[in-house]
Structures are given as structure tokens and as C-alpha cells.
Scaffold this motif. Structure first.
Motif, mmCIF file in Angstrom:
data_model
loop_
_atom_site.group_PDB
_atom_site.id
_atom_site.type_symbol
_atom_site.label_atom_id
_atom_site.label_comp_id
_atom_site.label_asym_id
_atom_site.label_seq_id
_atom_site.Cartn_x
_atom_site.Cartn_y
_atom_site.Cartn_z
ATOM 1 N N THR A 218 0.833 -1.208 0.000
ATOM 2 C CA THR A 218 0.000 0.000 0.000
ATOM 3 C C THR A 218 0.864 1.253 0.000
ATOM 4 N N ASN B 49 -11.503 6.050 -6.671
ATOM 5 C CA ASN B 49 -11.645 6.784 -5.417
ATOM 6 C C ASN B 49 -10.441 7.697 -5.253
ATOM 7 N N LEU C 12 -7.194 8.449 -3.712
ATOM 8 C CA LEU C 12 -6.281 7.548 -3.011
ATOM 9 C C LEU C 12 -6.119 7.941 -1.546
ATOM 10 N N TRP D 36 -8.444 9.143 0.373
ATOM 11 C CA TRP D 36 -9.598 8.567 1.066
ATOM 12 C C TRP D 36 -9.420 7.058 1.229
ATOM 13 N N GLU D 37 -8.936 6.429 0.174
ATOM 14 C CA GLU D 37 -8.919 4.968 0.145
ATOM 15 C C GLU D 37 -7.943 4.374 1.165
ATOM 16 N N HIS E 178 -9.600 4.524 4.437
ATOM 17 C CA HIS E 178 -10.622 3.480 4.496
ATOM 18 C C HIS E 178 -10.012 2.134 4.896
ATOM 19 N N TYR F 296 -14.715 7.372 6.463
ATOM 20 C CA TYR F 296 -14.145 6.214 5.769
ATOM 21 C C TYR F 296 -15.058 4.999 5.663
ATOM 22 N N SER G 239 -17.380 3.064 3.824
ATOM 23 C CA SER G 239 -17.828 3.107 2.424
ATOM 24 C C SER G 239 -19.323 2.889 2.281
ATOM 25 N N HIS H 242 -20.004 7.729 -2.788
ATOM 26 C CA HIS H 242 -18.791 7.803 -3.605
ATOM 27 C C HIS H 242 -18.508 9.225 -4.061
ATOM 28 N N ARG I 29 -16.569 11.787 -1.689
ATOM 29 C CA ARG I 29 -15.270 11.463 -1.096
ATOM 30 C C ARG I 29 -14.179 12.455 -1.481
ATOM 31 N N HIS J 31 -7.708 -3.607 -2.577
ATOM 32 C CA HIS J 31 -7.553 -2.162 -2.772
ATOM 33 C C HIS J 31 -6.199 -1.837 -3.394
ATOM 34 N N THR K 95 -5.795 2.302 -10.753
ATOM 35 C CA THR K 95 -6.097 3.733 -10.672
ATOM 36 C C THR K 95 -4.915 4.547 -11.206
#
Length: 434
Positions: free
Chosen positions: A21, A42, A44, A46-47, A50, A77, A79, A84, A87, A136, A143
Motif C-alpha cells: 500500500t 476513489n 487515493l 480517502w482509500e 478506508h 471512511y 464506504s 462515492h 469522497r 484495494h 487507478t
């Protein structure tokens, strides 16, 4: 996936997923961590928050009843609660604070297992949160491709080699019989949509030894395949016309005949013997109609990947965890774990062939099937109730994993699922004879 999981094994998985990550967001400034507002991505920033929230929610709060480590985390966070489209506008924590929150949760997860073996419930949930992060991380990778960011740098990619190059044409015949589609109990961690194996009748069929290549798909494009309505079903025509699609999304012309492809932020010549990738279900289905072929059902795909012939050539009763057998994936068997930072030729990895002679049924590209994503008989959601059930009936099943998919998570029973319009996913397909 192994049924025996130790504390050391769970901690190593957690730490390895987190390393990946951090590699995927390294070097990105705030503008790139937010990115444009698109339906298929999304932010990144935010992700990654999450991911920490998900770990905390299912283990520290769900198992231990701890109060939230961050009072704002649910509003930021979750979901299921944060639409969506919002975010990009909610007051996300800056990157240093987000990384601090992630570290705080991770350290708490490791600390709570110190000096003892996990309970079965703990082992299940620790694997769930790790595989959730793995998924993710795969989304972070495509992404970066979608947004034209530089390729990520994975420490584990430096020394990976493979054997085999070129095309791998032709079909193999898979014998008919009764196939138990899905996962059997007692084999370790299983996602809810794989529960449980059940008998499905399979008639003999001929399936391609390898996925469709760029060279093969470019013949469809050159023959006007995107412009001939007869190759597209009604939904496919609507999608094609709405998006003005005339070729795969990252292809661009290089002269009158040749193609270039964008990989992350660089243009490269299209490699003829690599699998076509970033095509959606509609594009795969149209190619099949043009070629006089079809997509495999997921039962056919699984039988070709995990089955083996009986003495009379019919579909035997046994089922392999991986196309090559029971041994865990290794760097000479499949293009997984991001080792090559991209696809390789479809002839690569001969040691990973299935018993029927199909190549690369794990790794390189996800493969679209003809099957809608539906529950197996007796389905009941697991702890992560939003994982499968909301998607039933609206997605198509993909099988096999891509070059960036984590090998610890995927096997021949793993079911991926995306809408038929999605081109961002690292997906290709193989075909079956009519």
C-alpha cells in the motif's frame, strides 16, 4: 489457501500488504492523491484511510469492542455511509495524519496477538482485512494506470524472471462430467460467494490454450469489429455508442497499421503476443461473436483450470487448488504479485499449465466469463456483509487473477466480479469453440 495460519503468518501478511500500500502511494503529491472525480476511481487519500478504518472496524471494534481510535473515522471512511461522489469534498485528514492513523491501527492489530495463537475467528478476520487491503492495492495499481500516473515501484519486482515467450495458439478439449463448482469446506479462508461447492453438469468443450492476444484482437479492430452491430448485443451497442469506443481504451495509432499502448505514464509499442488487457465484457463478447467463438461459463473455466481428466478422458472428480496442483504459487508458475509490473507473453510460464494444457489460468490478466455474478445455493453473507450480496445480478464473473493480484489471495475457486462496462480492470479473456 492454507487452513493452518499462525500468528507469525498473519502478522507477516498484514505487514506485507501494508508495505505494498505504501509503495503504491509513495511519491504522489496531494493533487494526485485526490485526483479527478470519476465513477471508477476513489481518491487515493480517502482509500488508504478506508483501509485503516476497515481493519479497526472488524477487529479492534468488532472483536474487542474498543471505542474508535479516531472519532471522525466513521463519517470519513465507512464506504457504506459515505457516498462515492462526496469522497473528494469531505474534510479528509492530510497524508501524514492518515498514515499515522494507519500505523496506529496496524500496531494495535499486531500487539493484540502477541505471544499467543489466533482463535479461528481471529484468523478468519485477520485474513479478511489483509485480502481487503490486497484488493484495494490492486485497485490503486489500475487507478494509477487510469489516471496516467507513473508506474509504482515494488521492491519485490527487482529479481523476478520467467520462461517462455511468443504466442500459444490452439485449443484443448476438456472432458464432460459433473463438476463441483465453488470451494469445499475445510480448506482454509473462503470468501462468502464461493460457498459452497455444488454439482454442475459440464458437457465436453474446447477452450483456448491461452488468452486472446493483442495481435488477435487487433485483427478484430482492423476488420471493423467495433463498427459492425452484428458483433454486439443490445447492451454492448449502447455502451459502445455512448463511449464512442473504436478500439481498446489505452491503444493509440502509430501510423496506418501499428498501435501504441499507454502503460501508466508512458507510450510503448503494442506487444503482439501479450494478452489484450483493459477490455470490458462487451468488447470480449463482441470479439467472440466476430471470431465465431464464445466466452466460457465460470463452471467451464474452473473445470479447465482446476480439473483433470479421468482415465476415460471425462472430467475427473478431483479438484486442484491451482492449475499446476497443490503447491503454492511461485515465481516460475504464474505472473502474480506485481513481479513484472505488467503482462508477459501468453506462452510464458509453461510450468503453470493446467492438467488439460491451458496456460496462465492464474495471473497475467483476469479473464471474463459468460456468467453473471450470482449466489451459489444456500448463500449467506459473512462478516463483511457488503462484499458480495449487493453485487449479485449486476456484475459478470472474472476468474484467474492478474499480474498485480496477490498470490496469497487467489486460487482456482476465487470469484472476481465487475460490471460489464469496466475497462479499467486488468482484464482480458480466453475463448471457447462453438
Amino acid at each position: 489457501m492454507s487452513a493452518q495460519v499462525t500468528t507469525a503468518g498473519l502478522v507477516a501478511m498484514l505487514e506485507d500488504a501494508r508495505t505494498r500500500t505504501l509503495e503504491l502511494v509513495a511519491g504522489l503529491d496531494r493533487d494526485r492523491l485526490m485526483g479527478p472525480r470519476l465513477d471508477i476511481v476513489n481518491p487515493l487519500l480517502w482509500e488508504i484511510g478506508h483501509l485503516a478504518w476497515f481493519h479497526e472496524q472488524f477487529i479492534l471494534r468488532g472483536l474487542d469492542g474498543h471505542p474508535p481510535l479516531n472519532a471522525e473515522a466513521d463519517a470519513l471512511y465507512d464506504s457504506a455511509r459515505v457516498p462515492h461522489g462526496t469522497r473528494w469534498s469531505i474534510p479528509l485528514m492530510p497524508l501524514p495524519e492518515t498514515l499515522g492513523y494507519m500505523m496506529q491501527v496496524q500496531e494495535a492489530l499486531v500487539r493484540r496477538l502477541d505471544g499467543r495463537a489466533p482463535t479461528p475467528e481471529e484468523a478468519e478476520l485477520y485474513q479478511l482485512v489483509t485480502f481487503h487491503e490486497d484488493m484495494h492495492d490492486e485497485a490503486f495499481t489500475y487507478t494509477r494506470q487510469t489516471l496516467g500516473y507513473p508506474a509504482p515501484i515494488f521492491a519485490a519486482s527487482a529479481s523476478v524472471e520467467h520462461t517462455g515467450s511468443g504466442s500459444w495458439p490452439g485449443d484443448v478439449t476438456v472432458g464432460g462430467g459433473t463438476w463441483r463448482l465453488g470451494s469445499e469446506p475445510g480448506g482454509g479462508f473462503v470468501f462468502d460467494n464461493e460457498k459452497w461447492a455444488h454439482p454442475v453438469a459440464v458437457t465436453p468443450f474446447r477452450i483456448a490454450r491461452a488468452p486472446v492476444t493483442n495481435a488477435e484482437f487487433s485483427s478484430f479492430v482492423a476488420d471493423g469489429g467495433y463498427h459492425e452491430d452484428a458483433h454486439w448485443d443490445v447492451e454492448g451497442v449502447r455502451w459502445r455508442d455512448d463511449y464512442g469506443a473504436a478500439h481498446p481504451v489505452y491503444w493509440t495509432r502509430d501510423g496506418a497499421r501499428d498501435w501504441m499502448i499507454r502503460r501508466f505514464d508512458r507510450e510503448e509499442p503494442l506487444a503482439p503476443d501479450e494478452p489484450v488487457v483493459h477490455v470490458n465484457w462487451h468488447e470480449a463478447n463482441a470479439y467472440c461473436r466476430w471470431a465465431g467463438r464464445r466466452l466460457p461459463t465460470e463452471a467451464e473455466w474452473e473445470a479447465a483450470a482446476a480439473g483433470a481428466p479421468a482415465s476415460d478422458g471425462t472430467l475427473g472428480a478431483g479438484k486442484r487448488a491451482y492449475p499446476w496442483g497443490e503447491a503454492a504459487p511461485a515465481s516460475d508458475l504464474a505472473n502474480l504479485d506485481g513481479g513484472h509490473l505488467g503482462c508477459v507473453d501468453v506462452a510464458a510460464y509453461p510450468a503453470g499449465d493446467s492438467a488439460w494444457g491451458c496456460r496462465q489460468m492464474l495471473g497475467n490478466v483476469w479473464e471474463w466469463t459468460a456468467s453473471p455474478f450470482l449466489p451459489f445455493p444456500g448463500f449467506a453473507p459473512d462478516a463483511y456483509k457488503e462484499y458480495s450480496e449487493p453485487a449479485f445480478g449486476t456484475r459478470k464473473v472474472l476468474r484467474g487473477g492478474a499480474w498485480v493480484t496477490r498470490s496469497r489471495m487467489v486460487d482456482t475457486a476465487y470469484r472476481n466480479f465487475f460490471g460489464p462496462e469496466r475497462r479499467d480492470v486488468i482484464a482480458g479473456f480466453r475463448t471457447v469453440a462453438l
